[in-house]
Design an enzyme around this catalytic site. Sequence first.
Site, PDB file in Angstrom:
ATOM      1  N   THR A 127      35.286 -10.836   9.644  1.00  0.00           N
ATOM      2  CA  THR A 127      35.114 -12.288   9.542  1.00  0.00           C
ATOM      3  C   THR A 127      34.828 -12.855  10.929  1.00  0.00           C
ATOM      4  O   THR A 127      35.403 -12.392  11.925  1.00  0.00           O
ATOM      5  CB  THR A 127      36.350 -13.019   8.966  1.00  0.00           C
ATOM      6  OG1 THR A 127      36.177 -14.437   9.148  1.00  0.00           O
ATOM      7  CG2 THR A 127      37.654 -12.639   9.640  1.00  0.00           C
ATOM      8  N   ILE A 128      33.970 -13.856  10.957  1.00  0.00           N
ATOM      9  CA  ILE A 128      33.729 -14.529  12.236  1.00  0.00           C
ATOM     10  C   ILE A 128      34.976 -15.304  12.662  1.00  0.00           C
ATOM     11  O   ILE A 128      35.138 -15.631  13.825  1.00  0.00           O
ATOM     12  CB  ILE A 128      32.508 -15.486  12.179  1.00  0.00           C
ATOM     13  CG1 ILE A 128      32.730 -16.624  11.169  1.00  0.00           C
ATOM     14  CG2 ILE A 128      31.234 -14.725  11.888  1.00  0.00           C
ATOM     15  CD1 ILE A 128      31.728 -17.777  11.319  1.00  0.00           C
ATOM     16  N   ASP A 129      35.867 -15.603  11.693  1.00  0.00           N
ATOM     17  CA  ASP A 129      37.014 -16.480  11.973  1.00  0.00           C
ATOM     18  C   ASP A 129      38.127 -15.798  12.788  1.00  0.00           C
ATOM     19  O   ASP A 129      38.990 -16.475  13.329  1.00  0.00           O
ATOM     20  CB  ASP A 129      37.629 -16.989  10.663  1.00  0.00           C
ATOM     21  CG  ASP A 129      36.611 -17.709   9.793  1.00  0.00           C
ATOM     22  OD1 ASP A 129      35.625 -18.226  10.338  1.00  0.00           O
ATOM     23  OD2 ASP A 129      36.802 -17.737   8.560  1.00  0.00           O
ATOM     24  N   MET A 171      32.931 -23.450  13.154  1.00  0.00           N
ATOM     25  CA  MET A 171      33.609 -22.881  11.986  1.00  0.00           C
ATOM     26  C   MET A 171      34.958 -22.281  12.383  1.00  0.00           C
ATOM     27  O   MET A 171      35.379 -22.403  13.532  1.00  0.00           O
ATOM     28  CB  MET A 171      32.722 -21.816  11.345  1.00  0.00           C
ATOM     29  CG  MET A 171      31.632 -22.380  10.470  1.00  0.00           C
ATOM     30  SD  MET A 171      30.745 -21.044   9.642  1.00  0.00           S
ATOM     31  CE  MET A 171      29.911 -21.970   8.350  1.00  0.00           C
ATOM     32  N   GLN A 277      26.290 -19.858  13.295  1.00  0.00           N
ATOM     33  CA  GLN A 277      27.317 -19.037  13.954  1.00  0.00           C
ATOM     34  C   GLN A 277      27.485 -17.665  13.328  1.00  0.00           C
ATOM     35  O   GLN A 277      28.049 -16.764  13.938  1.00  0.00           O
ATOM     36  CB  GLN A 277      28.678 -19.761  13.895  1.00  0.00           C
ATOM     37  CG  GLN A 277      28.723 -20.986  14.751  1.00  0.00           C
ATOM     38  CD  GLN A 277      29.849 -21.917  14.334  1.00  0.00           C
ATOM     39  OE1 GLN A 277      30.911 -21.913  14.922  1.00  0.00           O
ATOM     40  NE2 GLN A 277      29.625 -22.725  13.302  1.00  0.00           N
TER      41      GLN A 277
HETATM   42  O1  F6P Z   1      35.000 -17.204   6.697  1.00  0.00           O
HETATM   43  C1  F6P Z   1      33.779 -17.360   7.329  1.00  0.00           C
HETATM   44  C2  F6P Z   1      33.246 -18.745   7.117  1.00  0.00           C
HETATM   45  O2  F6P Z   1      31.983 -18.804   7.734  1.00  0.00           O
HETATM   46  C3  F6P Z   1      34.163 -19.862   7.595  1.00  0.00           C
HETATM   47  O3  F6P Z   1      34.144 -20.021   8.988  1.00  0.00           O
HETATM   48  C4  F6P Z   1      33.646 -21.018   6.797  1.00  0.00           C
HETATM   49  O4  F6P Z   1      34.617 -22.023   6.610  1.00  0.00           O
HETATM   50  C5  F6P Z   1      33.287 -20.374   5.496  1.00  0.00           C
HETATM   51  O5  F6P Z   1      33.073 -19.008   5.746  1.00  0.00           O
HETATM   52  C6  F6P Z   1      32.085 -20.926   4.807  1.00  0.00           C
HETATM   53  O6  F6P Z   1      32.001 -20.335   3.562  1.00  0.00           O
HETATM   54  P1  F6P Z   1      30.716 -20.347   2.610  1.00  0.00           P
HETATM   55  O7  F6P Z   1      29.784 -19.285   3.115  1.00  0.00           O
HETATM   56  O8  F6P Z   1      31.249 -19.981   1.264  1.00  0.00           O
HETATM   57  O9  F6P Z   1      30.109 -21.706   2.675  1.00  0.00           O
END
Ligand code: F6P
Length: 345
Positions: A127-129, A171, A277
């Site tokens: 995960t990027i998070d 994000m 990102q």
């Molecule tokens: O978990 C990675 C992420 O890019 C978060 O930073 C962000 O809140 C979410 O996914 C966005 O999700 P989706 O691709 O379902 O819009």
Amino acid sequence: MDNYLGILTGGGDCPGLNAVIRAVVRRAQDDRLPVLGVYSGWQGLIDGNVAPLTKHSVAGIQYRGGTILGTSRVNPLVDGETLKKIQDNWRRFGLSRLIVVGGNGTLSCAMRMWRDHGYPVVGVPKTIDNDIPGTDYTFGFDTAVSIATEAIDRLHTTAEALHRVMVVEVMGRHSGWIAAYAGIAGAADLILVPETPFRMSEICDMLTKRKQLGRPFSIVVVAEDAKPHPEEDFLTVEQRNRVFHENRLGGIGHLVAAQIEERAKLEARVSVLGYIQRGGAPTAYDRVLATRLGVYAVEMVLREEFGSMAAVHGTHMASVPLEEIADKYRPLDEEIYRTARTFFG
Ligand code: F6P
């Protein structure tokens, strides 16, 4: 052919997924383990959408973003009918083990597939998070931070030229890792993270003081889930519901900028970095981390360490029980936010 090692990528995409896929196939080949790619996350197991992966089919993918397998946020545990389809396809395609590359949601499902239904799974955190417990870093994070830092550098020069406040929304879901790292690297004047509710009065005082001291421009990095302190909440119920969706966050940057203009009378602009990102090529660091995790995950499969996740602890690879990390997330390290605060104002 029987005895396939399956691999799927689930949840949001993330730079480095292809490097994991390549590493899994190449390491499995050393032990003559055939690999079956499962398309679109768990959905591929439900639909029987699979194809063998070979050294040839994974050549030249390491530096590409996205995932050649595709991904989805599908939950395999929704009902008995879905689980039955998975069971049928598992047998039909001769699967014997499965590597699941995913974030918190996907790995929590993997844990249940192992614990409650006996599927021999090994997890790989992505995960990027950077918010998965049990590992020091997730691949994708370094790439996201690099992209956000470059954006902040660019916003610095335009903010300075026009004496503006630039609010940069990044994000991170419920954690402030990307905001803190990119903010420190990009020399932000203020970083707002979900772990520490912010006070608009303090933000406006700080920005006003900077202007009085001859710094009429400022960079404010805001994590997408940063929230005002309850004592200074300025959000309407409608705004709160719009911005803080469980699965789709975004919009707090605009609300913070509007408050800065209204209260501090400073001209503010907003840049929401969004999906930029997590798109594009992974950094060298993420390619290496993803490759090490992929190789290590196959070695865990060979050692039959099922129900576990490959992880990095310091400079070493490690195996962590999925039960320890399922349904949890890892907040931003306090020490890192303390360091970031040293440079506020
Ligand atoms: O978990 C990675 C992420 O890019 C978060 O930073 C962000 O809140 C979410 O996914 C966005 O999700 P989706 O691709 O379902 O819009």
